[in-house]
Design a protein around this motif. Structure first.
Motif, short mmCIF file in Angstrom:
data_model
loop_
_atom_site.label_atom_id
_atom_site.label_comp_id
_atom_site.label_asym_id
_atom_site.label_seq_id
_atom_site.Cartn_x
_atom_site.Cartn_y
_atom_site.Cartn_z
N CYS A 65 0.86 -1.18 0.00
CA CYS A 65 0.00 0.00 0.00
C CYS A 65 0.90 1.23 0.00
O CYS A 65 1.75 1.38 0.88
CB CYS A 65 -0.92 0.00 1.22
N VAL A 66 0.75 2.09 -1.01
CA VAL A 66 1.57 3.29 -1.14
C VAL A 66 0.67 4.51 -1.03
O VAL A 66 -0.32 4.63 -1.76
CB VAL A 66 2.33 3.32 -2.47
N VAL A 67 1.01 5.41 -0.11
CA VAL A 67 0.23 6.63 0.13
C VAL A 67 1.03 7.83 -0.37
O VAL A 67 2.21 7.98 -0.02
CB VAL A 67 -0.07 6.78 1.63
N PHE A 68 0.39 8.66 -1.18
CA PHE A 68 1.01 9.90 -1.64
C PHE A 68 0.24 11.08 -1.09
O PHE A 68 -0.95 11.24 -1.34
CB PHE A 68 1.04 9.97 -3.17
N GLU A 69 0.94 11.90 -0.33
CA GLU A 69 0.38 13.14 0.21
C GLU A 69 1.34 14.27 -0.12
O GLU A 69 2.49 14.04 -0.52
CB GLU A 69 0.18 13.03 1.72
N GLY A 70 0.88 15.50 0.06
CA GLY A 70 1.75 16.64 -0.20
C GLY A 70 0.95 17.87 -0.55
O GLY A 70 -0.28 17.82 -0.70
N ARG A 71 1.65 18.94 -0.70
CA ARG A 71 1.00 20.20 -1.04
C ARG A 71 0.43 20.14 -2.46
O ARG A 71 0.88 19.34 -3.29
CB ARG A 71 1.99 21.35 -0.93
N ASP A 72 -0.55 21.02 -2.74
CA ASP A 72 -1.08 21.12 -4.09
C ASP A 72 0.05 21.46 -5.06
O ASP A 72 0.93 22.27 -4.74
CB ASP A 72 -2.15 22.21 -4.16
N LEU A 174 5.32 14.77 -0.63
CA LEU A 174 6.02 15.55 -1.64
C LEU A 174 5.98 17.03 -1.24
O LEU A 174 4.90 17.58 -0.99
CB LEU A 174 5.40 15.37 -3.02
N GLU A 175 7.15 17.64 -1.17
CA GLU A 175 7.27 19.02 -0.68
C GLU A 175 7.80 19.93 -1.78
O GLU A 175 8.76 19.58 -2.48
CB GLU A 175 8.20 19.06 0.53
N VAL A 176 7.17 21.09 -1.94
CA VAL A 176 7.66 22.13 -2.84
C VAL A 176 7.72 23.45 -2.08
O VAL A 176 7.07 23.62 -1.05
CB VAL A 176 6.76 22.31 -4.09
N SER A 177 8.50 24.38 -2.61
CA SER A 177 8.63 25.70 -1.99
C SER A 177 7.44 26.57 -2.36
O SER A 177 6.72 26.29 -3.33
CB SER A 177 9.91 26.37 -2.47
N PRO A 178 7.22 27.65 -1.61
CA PRO A 178 6.13 28.57 -1.96
C PRO A 178 6.27 29.13 -3.37
O PRO A 178 5.29 29.23 -4.11
CB PRO A 178 6.24 29.67 -0.90
#
Length: 288
Positions: A65-72, A174-178
């Protein structure tokens, strides 16, 4: 050869997982954007490994089971597409649930997710998951603070039950900058091919960057456990992020490539009395 490639992926993960301080990260600077040719070359290798993992899954009956979360705009959907584009949809299932119905709202919160968990020989990939309660539902006021707190208290035990049942649970943030998020959202606004990706919820969420940061931090503090840790991927460069995530996923699965069988095409039957019929077939135009 497949084993050698897998070992290389593991060595790469070990090297890149070393802690990086703010000082030496700033000194080194971000790596340059990856070129398309190199990206596709590396992706071809990883796709071969995913197929090898798929065949091992079917043989072993393992459950992942793989979960992907993160900012839009962090790139969850694109990463999932690259994972699944060369494997069987009967083995790699993508779960992207819509907003809950009135009936589902009356159920136990986790209930509608459990039905999508993997059976033997399957990978269930959640494009957003039960962590909606710790993220968007909390920030946008779709649940009460008490409901979020209750979720964060219960989720470690819930995921312990998953792993105790034999499910390998992998959670990626998953992380991205502003600045990069702004650039990607503006691209959606101005590109007619991407406008469908932009929802009213995206615009509301955009203004609440630090509310999402607080929600993310609370989620990590409550649910980063030994049996279901969070893995964070820097996603400023989508190409590198996809390669790094797939490489890491492969390193977490104890698959062994199965021996390849010698395959030969059988002889095609002779035409016998068959003749092409003289039918008024409607061939499509060929402008290309």
């Amino acid at each position: 050869m497949a084993k050698k490639k897998k070992d290389e992926h593991r060595q790469h993960d070990a090297e890149t997982s070393a802690p990086v301080t703010a000082g030496n990260e700033a000194e080194a600077g971000p790596p340059p954007k990856m070129k398309r040719k190199e990206y596709e070359h590396q992706m071809r290798i990883l796709h071969g490994e995913l197929v090898a993992m798929q065949e091992w899954l079917k043989e072993s009956g393992a459950k992942i089971c793989v979960v992907f979360e993160g900012r839009d705009t962090a790139g969850k959907g694109g990463t999932i597409r690259r994972i699944t584009e060369r494997v069987s949809p009967r083995v790699f299932r993508v779960v992207a649930l819509p907003a809950p119905t009135e009936r589902e709202k009356s159920q136990m919160y986790m209930q509608r997710y459990v039905t999508h968990f993997p059976a033997a020989g399957e990978v269930a990939i959640f494009d957003r998951s039960w962590y909606n309660r710790a993220g968007v539902e909390r920030v946008m006021g779709f649940c009460t603070p008490e409901e979020t707190e209750r979720f964060l208290q219960l989720v470690p035990a819930f995921e312990k039950a998953m792993t105790d049942s034999g499910i390998l649970l992998l959670k990626y943030w998953l992380e991205v900058s502003p600045g990069e998020q702004t650039r990607r959202l503006q691209s959606r606004i101005h590109d007619p091919r991407k406008i469908w990706k932009l929802s009213p919820m995206d615009l509301k969420s955009y203004s609440r960057w630090y509310d999402y940061s607080r929600a993310r931090d609370a989620m990590f503090a409550a649910s980063d456990t030994a049996w279901a840790p969070w893995f964070v991927a820097r996603a400023e460069d989508k190409k590198r992020a996809r390669l790094n995530i797939i490489s890491h996923l492969l390193s977490q699965v104890p698959y062994k490539p199965l021996p390849r069988q010698d395959i030969a095409l059988p002889k095609r039957q002779p035409p016998g009395r068959y003749k092409e019929p003289d039918l008024p077939l409607r061939y499509i135009p060929t402008p290309f």
